[in-house]
Design a protein around this motif. Structure first.
Motif, PDB file in Angstrom:
ATOM      1  N   ARG A 195       0.849  -1.191   0.000  1.00  0.00           N
ATOM      2  CA  ARG A 195       0.000   0.000   0.000  1.00  0.00           C
ATOM      3  C   ARG A 195       0.882   1.237   0.000  1.00  0.00           C
ATOM      4  O   ARG A 195       1.951   1.261   0.607  1.00  0.00           O
ATOM      5  N   GLY A 196       0.406   2.280  -0.689  1.00  0.00           N
ATOM      6  CA  GLY A 196       1.177   3.506  -0.761  1.00  0.00           C
ATOM      7  C   GLY A 196       0.776   4.499   0.312  1.00  0.00           C
ATOM      8  O   GLY A 196      -0.314   4.426   0.885  1.00  0.00           O
ATOM      9  N   ASN A 197       1.681   5.432   0.581  1.00  0.00           N
ATOM     10  CA  ASN A 197       1.399   6.506   1.522  1.00  0.00           C
ATOM     11  C   ASN A 197       0.583   7.619   0.876  1.00  0.00           C
ATOM     12  O   ASN A 197      -0.342   8.153   1.481  1.00  0.00           O
ATOM     13  N   GLU A 198       0.944   7.989  -0.363  1.00  0.00           N
ATOM     14  CA  GLU A 198       0.264   9.087  -1.052  1.00  0.00           C
ATOM     15  C   GLU A 198      -0.454   8.621  -2.311  1.00  0.00           C
ATOM     16  O   GLU A 198      -1.166   9.402  -2.939  1.00  0.00           O
ATOM     17  N   VAL A 199      -0.238   7.381  -2.721  1.00  0.00           N
ATOM     18  CA  VAL A 199      -0.967   6.762  -3.832  1.00  0.00           C
ATOM     19  C   VAL A 199      -1.587   5.470  -3.307  1.00  0.00           C
ATOM     20  O   VAL A 199      -1.354   5.079  -2.162  1.00  0.00           O
ATOM     21  N   ASP A 200      -2.383   4.803  -4.140  1.00  0.00           N
ATOM     22  CA  ASP A 200      -3.070   3.604  -3.666  1.00  0.00           C
ATOM     23  C   ASP A 200      -2.111   2.446  -3.401  1.00  0.00           C
ATOM     24  O   ASP A 200      -2.243   1.744  -2.398  1.00  0.00           O
ATOM     25  N   PHE A 201      -1.157   2.234  -4.313  1.00  0.00           N
ATOM     26  CA  PHE A 201      -0.166   1.188  -4.082  1.00  0.00           C
ATOM     27  C   PHE A 201       1.123   1.532  -4.796  1.00  0.00           C
ATOM     28  O   PHE A 201       1.146   2.314  -5.747  1.00  0.00           O
ATOM     29  N   VAL A 202       2.203   0.940  -4.314  1.00  0.00           N
ATOM     30  CA  VAL A 202       3.534   1.154  -4.885  1.00  0.00           C
ATOM     31  C   VAL A 202       4.122  -0.202  -5.245  1.00  0.00           C
ATOM     32  O   VAL A 202       3.640  -1.252  -4.802  1.00  0.00           O
ATOM     33  N   SER A 203       5.194  -0.171  -6.041  1.00  0.00           N
ATOM     34  CA  SER A 203       5.783  -1.435  -6.479  1.00  0.00           C
ATOM     35  C   SER A 203       7.202  -1.216  -6.981  1.00  0.00           C
ATOM     36  O   SER A 203       7.649  -0.080  -7.209  1.00  0.00           O
ATOM     37  N   ARG A 204       7.892  -2.337  -7.178  1.00  0.00           N
ATOM     38  CA  ARG A 204       9.150  -2.397  -7.932  1.00  0.00           C
ATOM     39  C   ARG A 204       9.173  -3.734  -8.674  1.00  0.00           C
ATOM     40  O   ARG A 204       8.504  -4.690  -8.271  1.00  0.00           O
ATOM     41  N   SER A 205       9.963  -3.795  -9.764  1.00  0.00           N
ATOM     42  CA  SER A 205       9.977  -4.979 -10.633  1.00  0.00           C
ATOM     43  C   SER A 205      11.404  -5.349 -11.004  1.00  0.00           C
ATOM     44  O   SER A 205      12.194  -4.472 -11.381  1.00  0.00           O
ATOM     45  N   PHE A 206      11.701  -6.647 -10.946  1.00  0.00           N
ATOM     46  CA  PHE A 206      13.053  -7.150 -11.189  1.00  0.00           C
ATOM     47  C   PHE A 206      12.988  -8.311 -12.190  1.00  0.00           C
ATOM     48  O   PHE A 206      12.188  -9.229 -12.022  1.00  0.00           O
ATOM     49  N   PHE A 207      13.856  -8.262 -13.208  1.00  0.00           N
ATOM     50  CA  PHE A 207      13.870  -9.300 -14.241  1.00  0.00           C
ATOM     51  C   PHE A 207      15.308  -9.751 -14.548  1.00  0.00           C
ATOM     52  O   PHE A 207      15.751  -9.689 -15.688  1.00  0.00           O
ATOM     53  N   PRO A 208      16.056 -10.224 -13.551  1.00  0.00           N
ATOM     54  CA  PRO A 208      17.431 -10.659 -13.836  1.00  0.00           C
ATOM     55  C   PRO A 208      17.503 -11.835 -14.803  1.00  0.00           C
ATOM     56  O   PRO A 208      18.527 -12.011 -15.476  1.00  0.00           O
ATOM     57  N   LYS A 209      16.437 -12.645 -14.905  1.00  0.00           N
ATOM     58  CA  LYS A 209      16.440 -13.754 -15.873  1.00  0.00           C
ATOM     59  C   LYS A 209      16.457 -13.232 -17.310  1.00  0.00           C
ATOM     60  O   LYS A 209      16.819 -13.976 -18.230  1.00  0.00           O
ATOM     61  N   LEU A 210      16.059 -11.977 -17.515  1.00  0.00           N
ATOM     62  CA  LEU A 210      16.061 -11.351 -18.838  1.00  0.00           C
ATOM     63  C   LEU A 210      17.155 -10.293 -18.960  1.00  0.00           C
ATOM     64  O   LEU A 210      17.100  -9.421 -19.814  1.00  0.00           O
ATOM     65  N   GLN A 211      18.147 -10.353 -18.081  1.00  0.00           N
ATOM     66  CA  GLN A 211      19.273  -9.414 -18.065  1.00  0.00           C
ATOM     67  C   GLN A 211      18.818  -7.986 -17.755  1.00  0.00           C
ATOM     68  O   GLN A 211      19.450  -7.017 -18.170  1.00  0.00           O
ATOM     69  N   VAL A 212      17.722  -7.848 -17.040  1.00  0.00           N
ATOM     70  CA  VAL A 212      17.232  -6.545 -16.587  1.00  0.00           C
ATOM     71  C   VAL A 212      17.068  -6.645 -15.068  1.00  0.00           C
ATOM     72  O   VAL A 212      16.063  -7.147 -14.577  1.00  0.00           O
ATOM     73  N   ASN A 213      18.076  -6.177 -14.324  1.00  0.00           N
ATOM     74  CA  ASN A 213      18.000  -6.335 -12.874  1.00  0.00           C
ATOM     75  C   ASN A 213      16.766  -5.641 -12.301  1.00  0.00           C
ATOM     76  O   ASN A 213      16.008  -6.240 -11.547  1.00  0.00           O
ATOM     77  N   GLU A 214      16.566  -4.365 -12.663  1.00  0.00           N
ATOM     78  CA  GLU A 214      15.348  -3.673 -12.237  1.00  0.00           C
ATOM     79  C   GLU A 214      14.725  -2.972 -13.424  1.00  0.00           C
ATOM     80  O   GLU A 214      15.386  -2.167 -14.098  1.00  0.00           O
ATOM     81  N   ASP A 215      13.460  -3.262 -13.670  1.00  0.00           N
ATOM     82  CA  ASP A 215      12.694  -2.592 -14.709  1.00  0.00           C
ATOM     83  C   ASP A 215      12.127  -1.307 -14.092  1.00  0.00           C
ATOM     84  O   ASP A 215      11.363  -1.385 -13.123  1.00  0.00           O
ATOM     85  N   PRO A 216      12.476  -0.122 -14.615  1.00  0.00           N
ATOM     86  CA  PRO A 216      12.102   1.125 -13.929  1.00  0.00           C
ATOM     87  C   PRO A 216      10.601   1.300 -13.711  1.00  0.00           C
ATOM     88  O   PRO A 216      10.176   1.743 -12.641  1.00  0.00           O
ATOM     89  N   VAL A 217       9.800   0.985 -14.735  1.00  0.00           N
ATOM     90  CA  VAL A 217       8.341   1.009 -14.596  1.00  0.00           C
ATOM     91  C   VAL A 217       7.796  -0.129 -15.459  1.00  0.00           C
ATOM     92  O   VAL A 217       7.975  -0.109 -16.669  1.00  0.00           O
ATOM     93  N   CYS A 218       7.123  -1.077 -14.841  1.00  0.00           N
ATOM     94  CA  CYS A 218       6.691  -2.283 -15.552  1.00  0.00           C
ATOM     95  C   CYS A 218       5.179  -2.271 -15.713  1.00  0.00           C
ATOM     96  O   CYS A 218       4.436  -2.546 -14.759  1.00  0.00           O
ATOM     97  N   GLY A 219       4.705  -1.965 -16.920  1.00  0.00           N
ATOM     98  CA  GLY A 219       3.273  -1.955 -17.172  1.00  0.00           C
ATOM     99  C   GLY A 219       2.640  -3.320 -17.047  1.00  0.00           C
ATOM    100  O   GLY A 219       1.554  -3.473 -16.461  1.00  0.00           O
ATOM    101  N   SER A 220       3.314  -4.361 -17.582  1.00  0.00           N
ATOM    102  CA  SER A 220       2.714  -5.696 -17.554  1.00  0.00           C
ATOM    103  C   SER A 220       2.539  -6.219 -16.136  1.00  0.00           C
ATOM    104  O   SER A 220       1.615  -6.997 -15.864  1.00  0.00           O
TER     105      SER A 220
END
Length: 260
Positions: free
Chosen positions: A178-203
């Motif tokens: 849950r977010g403090n100022e928005v409804d929810f927050v997140s982070r996304s990590f895809f090291p299996k695809l050589q992307v350690n952190e995806d900055p903003v992941c729509g999917s």
């Protein structure tokens, strides 16, 4: 070949998630598309070809083609609206995840994506060691999804990427709270695809939106991805579909020097 870099889910450059976009007259080989994506080294490079009134759209990470990508779809619609079809009010894309529609509303673009409700799974010691925290809940769809206690845990998370890559389930790893100022927050990590952190992941929001809609008893929500770049997403739950809207900004326009 014309090539664009667009920051998606952003209102200024160096925010949101950068995507490489190639609008083609005809398809090149999958091997060439993969080489371009690997050379670009962005989380996704998208390739689109117009077929009748719609566009065929494919997405590649530096390591492999994937079945669904939100920010690169938004960025493709942005490029088409800015440089190819400025009068169009929507764009229809044929993809590995079926037909996807992007609608324009002034400077915002709204994605119509499938809802993917994740299934609950048991939390393992390997998951805890890889994340560096103990999640309160764990789920699995295409990706692993972990619910953390609060926004601060999401923001301060420093996972072990090698350990994330070794987890047997899930293409990627998404964390949310849950977010403090928005409804929810997140982070996304895809090291299996050589992307350690995806900055903003729509999917990833195909999972987050139905989950938080049920948890918060809301159909319209504002979400924030807490990567270093950050990005804001305007979300709507609509049964078997979700709507994900955001802004985009052009960062670069170039010509790729390829032998076609």
């Amino acid at each position: 070949m014309k090539y664009y870099v667009v920051d998606a889910f952003a209102t200024r450059i160096f925010e949101g998630n950068p995507a490489g976009i190639c609008i083609l007259d005809r398809w090149i080989s999958p091997e060439q598309m993969q080489q371009i994506a690997t050379e670009n080294n962005l989380s996704e490079t998208a390739f689109a070809v117009k077929e009748d009134e719609d566009y065929r759209l494919r997405w590649f990470t530096p390591a492999a083609e994937i079945d669904l990508c939100g920010h690169a779809t938004l960025a493709t619609a942005f490029v088409l609206a800015q440089f190819y079809e400025p009068e169009a009010e929507q764009f229809v894309f044929r993809t590995l995840s079926g037909t996807l529609v992007v609608k324009r509303s002034e400077d915002r673009y709204e994605l119509d994506f499938p809802s993917r409700i994740p299934e609950p799974i048991a939390i393992s010691e390997d998951m805890i060691q890889a994340l560096g925290v103990t999640p309160s809940e764990a789920y699995l769809s295409r990706d692993l999804m972990f619910v953390l206690e609060n926004e601060e845990q999401v923001r301060n998370l420093t996972p072990d990427f090698s350990a994330l890559k070794s987890l047997p389930d899930g293409l990627g790893v998404n964390v949310t709270a849950r977010g403090n100022e928005v409804d929810f927050v997140s982070r996304s990590f895809f090291p299996k695809l050589q992307v350690n952190e995806d900055p903003v992941c729509g999917s990833a929001h195909c999972n987050f939106i139905p989950f938080w809609s049920q948890r918060l008893n809301k159909t319209e929500m504002v979400a924030r991805q807490l990567s270093k770049r950050g990005g804001t997403l305007y979300c709507t739950a609509q049964g078997e579909r979700v709507k994900i809207a955001g802004n985009a900004v052009l960062y670069a326009e170039a010509d790729l020097k390829l032998d076609m």
